[in-house]
Design an enzyme around this catalytic site. Sequence first.
Site, PDB file in Angstrom:
ATOM      1  N   GLU A 146       1.433   6.232  -7.225  1.00 39.07           N
ATOM      2  CA  GLU A 146       0.368   7.160  -7.606  1.00 39.07           C
ATOM      3  C   GLU A 146       0.834   8.606  -7.513  1.00 39.07           C
ATOM      4  O   GLU A 146       0.521   9.417  -8.397  1.00 39.07           O
ATOM      5  CB  GLU A 146      -0.858   6.946  -6.724  1.00 39.07           C
ATOM      6  CG  GLU A 146      -1.606   5.681  -7.052  1.00 39.07           C
ATOM      7  CD  GLU A 146      -2.864   5.501  -6.218  1.00 39.07           C
ATOM      8  OE1 GLU A 146      -3.108   6.314  -5.295  1.00 39.07           O
ATOM      9  OE2 GLU A 146      -3.614   4.557  -6.506  1.00 39.07           O
ATOM     10  N   GLU A 192       0.832  -1.201   0.000  1.00 36.48           N
ATOM     11  CA  GLU A 192       0.000   0.000   0.000  1.00 36.48           C
ATOM     12  C   GLU A 192       0.872   1.259   0.000  1.00 36.48           C
ATOM     13  O   GLU A 192       0.541   2.248  -0.663  1.00 36.48           O
ATOM     14  CB  GLU A 192      -0.939  -0.012   1.203  1.00 36.48           C
ATOM     15  CG  GLU A 192      -1.997   1.059   1.177  1.00 36.48           C
ATOM     16  CD  GLU A 192      -2.977   0.931   0.018  1.00 36.48           C
ATOM     17  OE1 GLU A 192      -3.047   1.888  -0.785  1.00 36.48           O
ATOM     18  OE2 GLU A 192      -3.668  -0.083  -0.084  1.00 36.48           O
TER      19      GLU A 192
END
Length: 166
Positions: A73, A66
């Site tokens: 991102e 994560e």
Amino acid sequence: MTSSNNLWRSFGFAGQGIWATLITQRNFRIHVAAATLVGVLGFLMRISGMMWLILILTSALVLALELVNSAIEAVVDLVSPDYHPLAKVAKDAAAGAVLVAAAGALGIGILVFGPRLSRLGTDFMLRWSQDAGLLVIVLLAAAVLWGLVLALPFWVAHRRRIKPLR
């Protein structure tokens, strides 16, 4: 500057990255809450050392992926602020890696805790079915605690005015 100081600074930067992700990324908070729940259940159910090893490694894998997903991102958003198909592929693949790890972690959690929770649930319902008021209070307290765990980073972010990465 000595190499020892550089090492401590590196740990500090890593901690800042984890904290920034915790504050700005909802999915990371969900995974942290799930890992916390797994730890509490493992402690309460007195699981074996081997089960702890499996659960800790699985939780660490999901949390690490994560963090990597959030980093990818952020970099993609930085270098490609407009829509681009390759940017979409990079972001989707990173999110897919987290999904695969989370699905595996869920399967492991079911294998480790499923039989224990089944027995515990039956015993719990037999014991508490005669006092529904106390059961409602326990469930409400658990819901409030869970809500606080998920809401705390929002309160901190609001105070510091940190903008989400997305």
